[in-house]
Each structure stands twice: as C-alpha cells, then as structure tokens.
Scaffold this motif. Structure first.
Motif, mmCIF file in Angstrom:
data_model
loop_
_atom_site.group_PDB
_atom_site.id
_atom_site.type_symbol
_atom_site.label_atom_id
_atom_site.label_comp_id
_atom_site.label_asym_id
_atom_site.label_seq_id
_atom_site.Cartn_x
_atom_site.Cartn_y
_atom_site.Cartn_z
ATOM 1 N N ASN A 116 36.881 28.566 68.932
ATOM 2 C CA ASN A 116 36.213 28.728 67.635
ATOM 3 C C ASN A 116 37.178 29.037 66.504
ATOM 4 N N GLY A 117 38.420 29.327 66.840
ATOM 5 C CA GLY A 117 39.435 29.548 65.814
ATOM 6 C C GLY A 117 40.118 28.275 65.372
ATOM 7 N N ASP A 118 39.833 27.166 66.020
ATOM 8 C CA ASP A 118 40.428 25.867 65.716
ATOM 9 C C ASP A 118 39.531 25.133 64.719
ATOM 10 N N ALA A 119 40.045 24.915 63.524
ATOM 11 C CA ALA A 119 39.252 24.292 62.460
ATOM 12 C C ALA A 119 38.717 22.918 62.858
ATOM 13 N N GLU A 120 39.469 22.167 63.612
ATOM 14 C CA GLU A 120 39.021 20.844 64.023
ATOM 15 C C GLU A 120 37.867 20.945 65.026
ATOM 16 N N VAL A 121 37.891 21.937 65.899
ATOM 17 C CA VAL A 121 36.840 22.117 66.895
ATOM 18 C C VAL A 121 35.531 22.523 66.228
ATOM 19 N N VAL A 122 35.590 23.413 65.239
ATOM 20 C CA VAL A 122 34.359 23.907 64.603
ATOM 21 C C VAL A 122 33.962 23.102 63.372
ATOM 22 N N ARG A 123 34.641 22.037 63.128
ATOM 23 C CA ARG A 123 34.409 21.215 61.935
ATOM 24 C C ARG A 123 32.933 20.900 61.708
ATOM 25 N N TYR A 124 32.196 20.610 62.788
ATOM 26 C CA TYR A 124 30.797 20.221 62.663
ATOM 27 C C TYR A 124 29.825 21.321 63.089
ATOM 28 N N LEU A 125 30.290 22.545 63.218
ATOM 29 C CA LEU A 125 29.425 23.615 63.715
ATOM 30 C C LEU A 125 28.815 24.487 62.630
ATOM 31 N N GLY A 126 29.188 24.277 61.395
ATOM 32 C CA GLY A 126 28.549 25.015 60.310
ATOM 33 C C GLY A 126 29.074 26.426 60.110
ATOM 34 N N HIS A 127 30.228 26.751 60.680
ATOM 35 C CA HIS A 127 30.847 28.048 60.405
ATOM 36 C C HIS A 127 32.355 27.879 60.286
ATOM 37 N N ALA A 157 23.181 16.949 65.744
ATOM 38 C CA ALA A 157 24.587 16.597 65.521
ATOM 39 C C ALA A 157 24.747 16.168 64.079
ATOM 40 N N GLU A 158 25.786 16.650 63.456
ATOM 41 C CA GLU A 158 26.075 16.246 62.086
ATOM 42 C C GLU A 158 26.295 14.738 62.049
ATOM 43 N N GLY A 159 25.837 14.122 60.988
ATOM 44 C CA GLY A 159 25.894 12.665 60.876
ATOM 45 C C GLY A 159 27.269 12.069 61.111
ATOM 46 N N ASP A 160 28.325 12.758 60.693
ATOM 47 C CA ASP A 160 29.681 12.240 60.853
ATOM 48 C C ASP A 160 30.263 12.515 62.239
ATOM 49 N N GLY A 164 15.189 11.669 64.264
ATOM 50 C CA GLY A 164 15.106 11.800 62.826
ATOM 51 C C GLY A 164 16.377 12.355 62.231
ATOM 52 N N ILE A 165 16.310 12.591 60.939
ATOM 53 C CA ILE A 165 17.451 13.132 60.199
ATOM 54 C C ILE A 165 16.943 14.258 59.312
ATOM 55 N N LEU A 166 17.613 15.381 59.393
ATOM 56 C CA LEU A 166 17.357 16.483 58.460
ATOM 57 C C LEU A 166 18.368 16.327 57.334
ATOM 58 N N ARG A 167 17.897 15.838 56.208
ATOM 59 C CA ARG A 167 18.801 15.530 55.101
ATOM 60 C C ARG A 167 19.418 16.793 54.523
ATOM 61 N N GLN A 168 20.730 16.728 54.315
ATOM 62 C CA GLN A 168 21.510 17.821 53.736
ATOM 63 C C GLN A 168 21.211 19.149 54.427
ATOM 64 N N ARG A 169 21.152 19.150 55.742
ATOM 65 C CA ARG A 169 20.795 20.337 56.529
ATOM 66 C C ARG A 169 21.885 21.389 56.532
ATOM 67 N N TRP A 170 23.150 20.948 56.584
ATOM 68 C CA TRP A 170 24.275 21.877 56.685
ATOM 69 C C TRP A 170 25.263 21.643 55.548
ATOM 70 N N ILE A 171 26.030 22.668 55.279
ATOM 71 C CA ILE A 171 27.153 22.549 54.347
ATOM 72 C C ILE A 171 28.421 22.589 55.188
ATOM 73 N N THR A 172 29.216 21.534 55.117
ATOM 74 C CA THR A 172 30.469 21.456 55.847
ATOM 75 C C THR A 172 31.576 21.159 54.853
ATOM 76 N N GLU A 173 32.582 22.027 54.882
ATOM 77 C CA GLU A 173 33.717 21.893 53.961
ATOM 78 C C GLU A 173 33.232 21.728 52.526
ATOM 79 N N GLY A 174 32.202 22.487 52.173
ATOM 80 C CA GLY A 174 31.699 22.525 50.816
ATOM 81 C C GLY A 174 30.766 21.403 50.405
ATOM 82 N N LYS A 175 30.450 20.495 51.328
ATOM 83 C CA LYS A 175 29.538 19.413 50.946
ATOM 84 C C LYS A 175 28.365 19.339 51.913
ATOM 85 N N PRO A 176 27.181 18.978 51.384
ATOM 86 C CA PRO A 176 25.993 18.872 52.240
ATOM 87 C C PRO A 176 26.142 17.737 53.248
ATOM 88 N N MET A 177 25.679 18.012 54.467
ATOM 89 C CA MET A 177 25.729 17.006 55.526
ATOM 90 C C MET A 177 24.358 16.895 56.180
#
Length: 189
Positions: A33-44, A138-141, A158-171
């Motif tokens: 969880n300290g690896d930015a690439e690993v948590v990229r899509y986890l919302g924290h 799962a995040e769209g990307d 389905g898709i939950l539009r703009q459900r999470w903020i990742t790196e400052g942008k809605p995903m």
C-alpha cells in the motif's frame, strides 16, 4: 442463506496459501500500500508509515469481528512471504452478497497469482459461506483488474460515473457481478 462471513482455516492453491491477515503481516501490507503504482486505482494515497497499516488493521479487525468482512493474505508457498491480499466486505446478510477487493505486490503482477487466489476465494464464498452474489468495482482505466474480473466470469453491470477521485481527477467505476449459479455452471469454478 449464510449467517456471517466465516474464516477458513486456510485455503490452499497450487502456489499459494490464503490465510487470515494478522498483525505480523503489517510490514507486507505497508510495502504494497506504500507503492503509488499499486494503489493507483484504490482511491487512497500511498501509505507513508506503519501507523497507516495499523489503522487499517484496526478497522478491518472490527469489521471481521462484526462478521461483515473477511480479509486473507496470499502467502507464496515457495518463499513464505505475503505477496497480496483479498477480501470480502460490505457483506449484507439479508441478501447474501458481498463486495470483493484485492491487491497484489507489484513484483508479482502478471504471473497469475491473483487469478489463482481469487478462483479459490470465490469458490469459498459461494460453496462454504453460501453467498448468492459477489460484486466488484474497477476503475475504468484499470485494464488489468477489469480483465481479471471478466476472466473469472464476472459480468459488467454498469458504470458509476465519476465515482472516485484519482490523482485529482474524477474516475468512473465499472461495476461487476457474479452470481452463485453462474459460478457453479462455469468451467472456471
């Protein structure tokens, strides 16, 4: 109908042991969880210290004690090291469904470990616990996670539009579901 999420003594696959997460696993959890690439899509944000791992463990332990979550670590049979984790959370007893989550140390990506672990874990969820439905997001990307879920028989619902903020942008969050009957009739199970 299942009564609560129950811990197996251990789930074994050809290359892994899946067992309950313990406090001694926190350094491995911090490494993942300290690896930015690993948590990229986890919302924290990446964890910056053992305090984050301890807070996570305290929160998860309370959910496990309440019977609403089940957290297992993936232990390599070859090395004895924790290389990932998987869990069920947001368990709703009246409807017999739970949400699936997972994370893998980057050194073990694209080697089939998570697919191997989740096949056994999902089987435990349906066959032993008695879940009727398992959901995942799962995040769209996140192409790797989306592909993994589809390979396990999950259907995108389905898709939950703009459900999470990742790196400052809605995903967007892609919502997946797998039913017990689909799992049991599938050659993947």
């Amino acid at each position: 109908m299942c009564m609560s999420l129950t811990f197996p003594n251990q789930i074994e696959t050809s290359r892994l042991f899946l067992r309950a997460v313990s406090e001694s696993d926190l350094p491995a959890m911090l490494a993942m969880n300290g690896d930015a690439e690993v948590v990229r899509y986890l919302g924290h944000a990446p964890w910056e210290g053992i305090e984050k791992a301890e807070a996570w463990f305290k929160r998860v332990s309370a959910q496990v004690t309440a019977g609403t979550a089940l957290e297992l670590v993936l232990v390599s049979k070859e090395t004895g090291q924790v290389i990932g984790r998987c869990g069920l959370f947001e368990y709703e007893k009246p409807d017999d469904h739970a949400m699936l989550g997972y994370i893998m140390h980057r050194a073990h990506w694209r080697q089939g470990y998570m697919r191997e672990a989740l096949r056994a874990f999902i089987a435990h969820g349906f066959d032993t616990i008695g879940l009727r439905r398992i959901e995942a997001r799962a995040e769209g990307d996140n192409v790797a996670s989306t592909g993994l879920l589809k390979s396990l028989g999950f259907t995108q619902e389905g898709i939950l539009r703009q459900r999470w903020i990742t790196e400052g942008k809605p995903m967007d969050a892609h919502v997946f579901g797998l039913l017990q009957g689909e799992w049991k009739s599938s050659p993947r199970s």
